[in-house]
Enzyme design. Structure first.
Site, PDB file in Angstrom:
ATOM      1  N   LEU A  65       0.846  -1.191   0.000  1.00  0.00           N
ATOM      2  CA  LEU A  65       0.000   0.000   0.000  1.00  0.00           C
ATOM      3  C   LEU A  65       0.882   1.243   0.000  1.00  0.00           C
ATOM      4  O   LEU A  65       2.097   1.154   0.193  1.00  0.00           O
ATOM      5  CB  LEU A  65      -0.925  -0.039   1.216  1.00  0.00           C
ATOM      6  CG  LEU A  65      -1.851  -1.271   1.241  1.00  0.00           C
ATOM      7  CD1 LEU A  65      -2.376  -1.535   2.638  1.00  0.00           C
ATOM      8  CD2 LEU A  65      -2.988  -1.099   0.254  1.00  0.00           C
ATOM      9  N   LYS A 168      15.873   0.626   3.362  1.00  0.00           N
ATOM     10  CA  LYS A 168      15.086   1.188   2.256  1.00  0.00           C
ATOM     11  C   LYS A 168      15.186   2.714   2.245  1.00  0.00           C
ATOM     12  O   LYS A 168      15.294   3.335   1.182  1.00  0.00           O
ATOM     13  CB  LYS A 168      13.619   0.735   2.397  1.00  0.00           C
ATOM     14  CG  LYS A 168      12.674   1.309   1.377  1.00  0.00           C
ATOM     15  CD  LYS A 168      12.953   0.859  -0.035  1.00  0.00           C
ATOM     16  CE  LYS A 168      11.955   1.468  -1.018  1.00  0.00           C
ATOM     17  NZ  LYS A 168      12.424   1.368  -2.403  1.00  0.00           N
ATOM     18  N   LYS A 236       6.708  11.503  -0.154  1.00  0.00           N
ATOM     19  CA  LYS A 236       6.487  10.749   1.092  1.00  0.00           C
ATOM     20  C   LYS A 236       7.814  10.178   1.605  1.00  0.00           C
ATOM     21  O   LYS A 236       8.156  10.308   2.782  1.00  0.00           O
ATOM     22  CB  LYS A 236       5.491   9.614   0.801  1.00  0.00           C
ATOM     23  CG  LYS A 236       5.163   8.693   1.945  1.00  0.00           C
ATOM     24  CD  LYS A 236       5.626   7.254   1.799  1.00  0.00           C
ATOM     25  CE  LYS A 236       5.532   6.561   0.500  1.00  0.00           C
ATOM     26  NZ  LYS A 236       6.081   5.216   0.442  1.00  0.00           N
TER      27      LYS A 236
HETATM   28  P1  NAP Z   1       0.387   3.104  -6.180  1.00  0.00           P
HETATM   29  O1  NAP Z   1       0.292   2.568  -7.556  1.00  0.00           O
HETATM   30  O2  NAP Z   1       0.004   4.508  -5.927  1.00  0.00           O
HETATM   31  O3  NAP Z   1      -0.465   2.138  -5.224  1.00  0.00           O
HETATM   32  C1  NAP Z   1      -0.767   2.506  -3.918  1.00  0.00           C
HETATM   33  C2  NAP Z   1      -1.743   1.496  -3.359  1.00  0.00           C
HETATM   34  O4  NAP Z   1      -2.123   1.889  -2.032  1.00  0.00           O
HETATM   35  C3  NAP Z   1      -3.027   1.391  -4.160  1.00  0.00           C
HETATM   36  O5  NAP Z   1      -3.439   0.045  -4.076  1.00  0.00           O
HETATM   37  C4  NAP Z   1      -3.966   2.304  -3.388  1.00  0.00           C
HETATM   38  O6  NAP Z   1      -5.316   2.041  -3.605  1.00  0.00           O
HETATM   39  C5  NAP Z   1      -3.559   1.935  -1.989  1.00  0.00           C
HETATM   40  N1  NAP Z   1      -3.992   2.862  -0.969  1.00  0.00           N
HETATM   41  C6  NAP Z   1      -3.586   4.130  -0.774  1.00  0.00           C
HETATM   42  N2  NAP Z   1      -4.187   4.659   0.312  1.00  0.00           N
HETATM   43  C7  NAP Z   1      -4.999   3.705   0.799  1.00  0.00           C
HETATM   44  C8  NAP Z   1      -5.875   3.633   1.916  1.00  0.00           C
HETATM   45  N3  NAP Z   1      -6.033   4.669   2.758  1.00  0.00           N
HETATM   46  N4  NAP Z   1      -6.543   2.484   2.128  1.00  0.00           N
HETATM   47  C9  NAP Z   1      -6.387   1.440   1.284  1.00  0.00           C
HETATM   48  N5  NAP Z   1      -5.581   1.437   0.223  1.00  0.00           N
HETATM   49  C10 NAP Z   1      -4.878   2.553  -0.007  1.00  0.00           C
HETATM   50  O7  NAP Z   1       1.851   2.961  -5.595  1.00  0.00           O
HETATM   51  P2  NAP Z   1       2.975   1.843  -5.812  1.00  0.00           P
HETATM   52  O8  NAP Z   1       4.012   2.423  -6.683  1.00  0.00           O
HETATM   53  O9  NAP Z   1       2.382   0.532  -6.124  1.00  0.00           O
HETATM   54  O10 NAP Z   1       3.600   1.837  -4.336  1.00  0.00           O
HETATM   55  C11 NAP Z   1       3.180   0.980  -3.302  1.00  0.00           C
HETATM   56  C12 NAP Z   1       4.233   1.019  -2.207  1.00  0.00           C
HETATM   57  O11 NAP Z   1       5.478   0.533  -2.733  1.00  0.00           O
HETATM   58  C13 NAP Z   1       4.533   2.435  -1.674  1.00  0.00           C
HETATM   59  O12 NAP Z   1       4.841   2.353  -0.308  1.00  0.00           O
HETATM   60  C14 NAP Z   1       5.772   2.838  -2.464  1.00  0.00           C
HETATM   61  O13 NAP Z   1       6.536   3.827  -1.810  1.00  0.00           O
HETATM   62  C15 NAP Z   1       6.494   1.511  -2.551  1.00  0.00           C
HETATM   63  N6  NAP Z   1       7.430   1.365  -3.676  1.00  0.00           N
HETATM   64  C16 NAP Z   1       7.132   1.868  -4.906  1.00  0.00           C
HETATM   65  C17 NAP Z   1       8.040   1.703  -5.928  1.00  0.00           C
HETATM   66  C18 NAP Z   1       7.777   2.249  -7.309  1.00  0.00           C
HETATM   67  O14 NAP Z   1       8.750   2.426  -8.044  1.00  0.00           O
HETATM   68  N7  NAP Z   1       6.552   2.500  -7.715  1.00  0.00           N
HETATM   69  C19 NAP Z   1       9.231   1.009  -5.710  1.00  0.00           C
HETATM   70  C20 NAP Z   1       9.491   0.464  -4.446  1.00  0.00           C
HETATM   71  C21 NAP Z   1       8.576   0.652  -3.427  1.00  0.00           C
HETATM   72  P3  NAP Z   1      -6.106   2.784  -4.801  1.00  0.00           P
HETATM   73  O15 NAP Z   1      -5.767   2.029  -6.055  1.00  0.00           O
HETATM   74  O16 NAP Z   1      -7.528   2.680  -4.421  1.00  0.00           O
HETATM   75  O17 NAP Z   1      -5.613   4.204  -4.828  1.00  0.00           O
END
Ligand code: NAP
Length: 284
Positions: A65, A168, A236
């Site tokens: 998330l 991280k 963030k």
């Molecule tokens: P994302 O596409 O924005 O997905 C975020 C997820 O969190 C979505 O499923 C969203 O649901 C959900 N969410 C947000 N607020 C919520 C709430 N209050 N209750 C329930 N669900 C909620 O982001 P992502 O890139 O997949 O990132 C996910 C995590 O991995 C983050 O912590 C990020 O920092 C980390 N990360 C990301 C990357 C990258 O390159 N993208 C790499 C490493 C780590 P909705 O679809 O309904 O909005």
């Protein structure tokens, strides 16, 4: 067949869940916005309407998330449904305070907690080539191995739960600095009357190069920012780095300057774009 509940199927969670399916896991997926989980149904996953429904019968729960508050909200909502020695693999980037808080939450819910954020963005997630920064009890390693092998190409066990989230932040501090450094170098080149491509061409393949710099630099020069790592999440993480450094009494003036660039890009409306859109703040 091991059943795993994947809570959060955004940019990262969706391909991670797909790779777990390909590895033979039975996947029960949930996403707040259901449409984002739907592609998994075609591949054989159960798409649940609520987190509680997703964890039914699952031996392992994987959270991916956006941040600590989202993880807390979803996990607290599960309440008494958990327990029974289930494994909780927490892969979202939440920072040190939440990573530590979740150890207590897991204990209260009878879960074995493995704090395991990942390094790598959309493409490595799709390729099952993430680097898993795992931390938690030694006894959990064997149970985690098939999950980590499905989503990643490398797993590092780095210490007790919470150490993964600490590493991280160190890594994200570095990659966020690299990205702003790239934006600033390209902008300086242009301001000095040079073709900014010259910067990327000159460092290519040498000691100053990095795949990350070439990738983000090319996106900046093309002016194309489809989100691989959304800028809002980079903000963030920059805040989490600042908070962790302050709590540790560690001066981090460069991280503060870098954070200010992402904050400005966010204020200018680039939150949904890739973090490389920080380049936009340099246009004059
Ligand atoms: P994302 O596409 O924005 O997905 C975020 C997820 O969190 C979505 O499923 C969203 O649901 C959900 N969410 C947000 N607020 C919520 C709430 N209050 N209750 C329930 N669900 C909620 O982001 P992502 O890139 O997949 O990132 C996910 C995590 O991995 C983050 O912590 C990020 O920092 C980390 N990360 C990301 C990357 C990258 O390159 N993208 C790499 C490493 C780590 P909705 O679809 O309904 O909005």
């Amino acid at each position: 067949m091991t059943t795993i509940a994947v809570l959060g199927t955004g940019i990262m969670g969706l391909p991670m869940a797909a790779n777990l399916l390909d590895a033979g896991f039975s996947v029960r997926a949930w996403n707040r916005t259901p449409a984002r989980a739907r592609p998994l149904a075609d591949r054989g996953a159960v798409v649940a309407a609520t987190p509680s429904e997703a964890v039914l019968g699952a031996e392992t729960v994987l959270t991916m998330l956006s941040d600590g508050p989202a993880v807390r909200e979803v996990m607290l909502g599960l309440g008494a449904e958990l327990g029974g020695g289930r494994l909780w693999i927490q892969a979202s980037t939440v920072g040190t305070a939440y990573a530590d808080e979740f150890a207590g939450l897991a204990a209260a819910q009878g879960l074995t907690y493995v704090d395991s954020p990942v390094l790598g963005t959309r493409q490595p997630a799709e390729q099952g080539a993430l680097v898993v920064l795992a931390s938690g009890p030694d006894q959990a390693r064997e149970r985690c191995a098939p999950v980590f092998d499905a989503i990643g190409s490398r797993t590092l066990w780095v210490g007790p739960a919470g150490a993964g989230s600490r590493l991280k932040l160190v890594l994200n501090s570095w990659l966020e600095t690299l990205t702003v450094g790239t934006a600033e170098a390209l902008s300086l080149a242009a301001a000095l009357g040079l073709d900014p491509h010259l910067f990327l061409d000159t460092i290519r393949g040498g000691g100053l190069d990095a795949g990350y710099v070439q990738g983000k630099g090319a996106a900046m020069l093309a002016g194309e920012f489809p989100p691989s790592f959304p800028l809002s999440l980079a903000v963030k993480d920059a805040r989490l780095v600042g908070e962790a450094a302050a709590a540790a009494g560690q001066p981090a003036p460069l991280a503060a300057a870098v954070r200010a660039r992402y904050e400005q890009a966010l204020a200018e409306g680039h939150g949904a774009a890739d973090m490389a859109a920080v380049y936009r703040t340099y246009r004059n």
